[in-house]
Design a protein around this motif. Structure first.
Motif, PDB file in Angstrom:
ATOM      1  N   ARG A  30       0.818  -1.210   0.000  1.00  0.00           N
ATOM      2  CA  ARG A  30       0.000   0.000   0.000  1.00  0.00           C
ATOM      3  C   ARG A  30       0.858   1.269   0.000  1.00  0.00           C
ATOM      4  NH1 ARG A  30       0.113  -1.934   5.144  1.00  0.00           N
ATOM      5  NH2 ARG A  30       0.610  -0.454   6.828  1.00  0.00           N
ATOM      6  N   ARG A  31       2.124   1.155   0.342  1.00  0.00           N
ATOM      7  CA  ARG A  31       2.994   2.318   0.397  1.00  0.00           C
ATOM      8  C   ARG A  31       3.789   2.526  -0.889  1.00  0.00           C
ATOM      9  NH1 ARG A  31       5.446   1.916   6.582  1.00  0.00           N
ATOM     10  NH2 ARG A  31       3.414   2.067   7.653  1.00  0.00           N
ATOM     11  N   ASN A  32       3.622   1.637  -1.838  1.00  0.00           N
ATOM     12  CA  ASN A  32       4.384   1.713  -3.079  1.00  0.00           C
ATOM     13  C   ASN A  32       3.576   2.347  -4.205  1.00  0.00           C
ATOM     14  OD1 ASN A  32       7.146  -0.129  -3.350  1.00  0.00           O
ATOM     15  ND2 ASN A  32       5.876  -0.628  -1.580  1.00  0.00           N
ATOM     16  N   THR A  33       4.253   3.124  -5.020  1.00  0.00           N
ATOM     17  CA  THR A  33       3.701   3.491  -6.316  1.00  0.00           C
ATOM     18  C   THR A  33       3.901   2.294  -7.244  1.00  0.00           C
ATOM     19  OG1 THR A  33       4.059   5.865  -6.131  1.00  0.00           O
ATOM     20  CG2 THR A  33       3.989   4.961  -8.347  1.00  0.00           C
ATOM     21  N   MET A  34       2.817   1.872  -7.858  1.00  0.00           N
ATOM     22  CA  MET A  34       2.868   0.708  -8.746  1.00  0.00           C
ATOM     23  C   MET A  34       2.752   1.184 -10.191  1.00  0.00           C
ATOM     24  SD  MET A  34       3.297  -1.661  -6.588  1.00  0.00           S
ATOM     25  CE  MET A  34       3.241  -3.031  -7.751  1.00  0.00           C
ATOM     26  N   GLY A  35       3.550   0.578 -11.020  1.00  0.00           N
ATOM     27  CA  GLY A  35       3.541   1.000 -12.422  1.00  0.00           C
ATOM     28  C   GLY A  35       3.588  -0.179 -13.369  1.00  0.00           C
ATOM     29  N   TRP A  36       3.074   0.065 -14.560  1.00  0.00           N
ATOM     30  CA  TRP A  36       3.204  -0.869 -15.663  1.00  0.00           C
ATOM     31  C   TRP A  36       4.080  -0.198 -16.732  1.00  0.00           C
ATOM     32  CZ3 TRP A  36       1.808  -5.833 -15.719  1.00  0.00           C
ATOM     33  CH2 TRP A  36       0.860  -6.268 -14.807  1.00  0.00           C
ATOM     34  N   TYR A  37       5.080  -0.930 -17.145  1.00  0.00           N
ATOM     35  CA  TYR A  37       5.967  -0.490 -18.212  1.00  0.00           C
ATOM     36  C   TYR A  37       5.888  -1.520 -19.333  1.00  0.00           C
ATOM     37  CZ  TYR A  37       8.185   2.782 -14.940  1.00  0.00           C
ATOM     38  OH  TYR A  37       8.431   3.807 -14.072  1.00  0.00           O
ATOM     39  N   ARG A  38       6.350  -1.129 -20.501  1.00  0.00           N
ATOM     40  CA  ARG A  38       6.410  -2.088 -21.596  1.00  0.00           C
ATOM     41  C   ARG A  38       7.668  -1.859 -22.433  1.00  0.00           C
ATOM     42  NH1 ARG A  38       1.261   0.035 -25.248  1.00  0.00           N
ATOM     43  NH2 ARG A  38       2.239   1.949 -26.062  1.00  0.00           N
ATOM     44  N   GLN A  39       8.071  -2.935 -23.056  1.00  0.00           N
ATOM     45  CA  GLN A  39       9.225  -2.859 -23.947  1.00  0.00           C
ATOM     46  C   GLN A  39       8.933  -3.656 -25.206  1.00  0.00           C
ATOM     47  OE1 GLN A  39      12.987  -3.955 -22.194  1.00  0.00           O
ATOM     48  NE2 GLN A  39      14.111  -2.845 -23.769  1.00  0.00           N
ATOM     49  N   ALA A  40       8.881  -2.942 -26.299  1.00  0.00           N
ATOM     50  CA  ALA A  40       8.671  -3.573 -27.600  1.00  0.00           C
ATOM     51  C   ALA A  40      10.024  -3.943 -28.205  1.00  0.00           C
ATOM     52  CB  ALA A  40       7.911  -2.625 -28.520  1.00  0.00           C
ATOM     53  N   PRO A  41      10.024  -4.881 -29.122  1.00  0.00           N
ATOM     54  CA  PRO A  41      11.302  -5.275 -29.744  1.00  0.00           C
ATOM     55  C   PRO A  41      12.031  -4.086 -30.343  1.00  0.00           C
ATOM     56  CG  PRO A  41       9.565  -6.809 -30.349  1.00  0.00           C
ATOM     57  CD  PRO A  41       8.901  -5.679 -29.616  1.00  0.00           C
ATOM     58  N   GLY A  42      13.305  -3.948 -29.982  1.00  0.00           N
ATOM     59  CA  GLY A  42      14.120  -2.876 -30.530  1.00  0.00           C
ATOM     60  C   GLY A  42      13.871  -1.506 -29.947  1.00  0.00           C
ATOM     61  N   LYS A  43      13.038  -1.444 -28.920  1.00  0.00           N
ATOM     62  CA  LYS A  43      12.716  -0.146 -28.317  1.00  0.00           C
ATOM     63  C   LYS A  43      13.068  -0.146 -26.839  1.00  0.00           C
ATOM     64  CE  LYS A  43       9.023   1.140 -31.504  1.00  0.00           C
ATOM     65  NZ  LYS A  43       7.624   1.656 -31.617  1.00  0.00           N
ATOM     66  N   GLN A  44      13.127   1.057 -26.287  1.00  0.00           N
ATOM     67  CA  GLN A  44      13.397   1.189 -24.865  1.00  0.00           C
ATOM     68  C   GLN A  44      12.149   0.912 -24.049  1.00  0.00           C
ATOM     69  OE1 GLN A  44      15.092   5.140 -24.324  1.00  0.00           O
ATOM     70  NE2 GLN A  44      17.155   4.303 -24.459  1.00  0.00           N
ATOM     71  N   ARG A  45      12.378   0.518 -22.830  1.00  0.00           N
ATOM     72  CA  ARG A  45      11.251   0.328 -21.912  1.00  0.00           C
ATOM     73  C   ARG A  45      10.614   1.684 -21.642  1.00  0.00           C
ATOM     74  NH1 ARG A  45      12.080  -3.522 -16.738  1.00  0.00           N
ATOM     75  NH2 ARG A  45      12.954  -4.740 -18.460  1.00  0.00           N
ATOM     76  N   GLU A  46       9.288   1.706 -21.628  1.00  0.00           N
ATOM     77  CA  GLU A  46       8.569   2.963 -21.408  1.00  0.00           C
ATOM     78  C   GLU A  46       7.464   2.766 -20.381  1.00  0.00           C
ATOM     79  OE1 GLU A  46       6.543   4.271 -24.953  1.00  0.00           O
ATOM     80  OE2 GLU A  46       5.391   2.423 -25.148  1.00  0.00           O
ATOM     81  N   ALA A  91       4.159  -5.907 -26.863  1.00  0.00           N
ATOM     82  CA  ALA A  91       5.359  -5.690 -26.052  1.00  0.00           C
ATOM     83  C   ALA A  91       5.359  -6.675 -24.892  1.00  0.00           C
ATOM     84  CB  ALA A  91       5.381  -4.258 -25.506  1.00  0.00           C
ATOM     85  N   ILE A  92       6.472  -6.688 -24.198  1.00  0.00           N
ATOM     86  CA  ILE A  92       6.512  -7.339 -22.887  1.00  0.00           C
ATOM     87  C   ILE A  92       6.123  -6.274 -21.868  1.00  0.00           C
ATOM     88  CG2 ILE A  92       7.900  -8.525 -21.171  1.00  0.00           C
ATOM     89  CD1 ILE A  92       9.691  -9.501 -23.450  1.00  0.00           C
ATOM     90  N   TYR A  93       5.176  -6.597 -21.033  1.00  0.00           N
ATOM     91  CA  TYR A  93       4.682  -5.664 -20.019  1.00  0.00           C
ATOM     92  C   TYR A  93       5.251  -6.054 -18.663  1.00  0.00           C
ATOM     93  CZ  TYR A  93       1.518  -3.481 -23.308  1.00  0.00           C
ATOM     94  OH  TYR A  93       1.004  -2.775 -24.367  1.00  0.00           O
ATOM     95  N   TYR A  94       5.847  -5.081 -18.014  1.00  0.00           N
ATOM     96  CA  TYR A  94       6.505  -5.293 -16.735  1.00  0.00           C
ATOM     97  C   TYR A  94       5.797  -4.520 -15.630  1.00  0.00           C
ATOM     98  CZ  TYR A  94      10.464  -6.929 -19.550  1.00  0.00           C
ATOM     99  OH  TYR A  94      11.268  -7.599 -20.439  1.00  0.00           O
TER     100      TYR A  94
END
Length: 115
Positions: A30-46, A91-94
């Protein structure tokens, strides 16, 4: 030991929907900011979307109006509802948990959107 385990990825046709889940353990969720990121082939994680401990959200412009991030602090789980999916969402979603200087990542779940 911190664990973030993503699930819900898969293959979907353009225009379809998926819901990703990330179950967390080993952190005070509950104290963490939670995020979803993604990385497509050949691209940076966003960053795709994030939700703070107080429930404030922010989204990448590319997913606004289509994706919704939410959290359930009773289940230590964060969700990403993805609607109107596009091939460029492939993408791969993290999952990420951030608190102060501490940042933890899951191993990712693959989303493939076919045209």
């Amino acid at each position: 030991q911190v664990q973030l385990v993503e699930s819900g990825g898969g293959l979907v046709q353009a225009g379809g929907s998926l819901r990703l889940s990330c179950a967390a353990s080993g952190i005070i969720f509950r104290r963490n900011t939670m995020g979803w990121y993604r990385q497509a082939p050949g691209k940076q994680r966003e960053l795709v979307a994030a939700i703070t401990s107080s429930g404030s959200t922010n989204y990448a412009d590319s997913v606004k109006g289509r994706f919704t991030i939410s959290r359930d602090n009773t289940k230590n789980t964060v969700y990403l509802q993805m609607n109107s999916l596009k091939p460029e969402d492939t993408a791969i979603y993290y999952c990420n948990a951030q608190r102060s200087i501490y940042s933890n990542w899951g191993k990712g779940t693959l989303v493939i959107v076919s045209s």
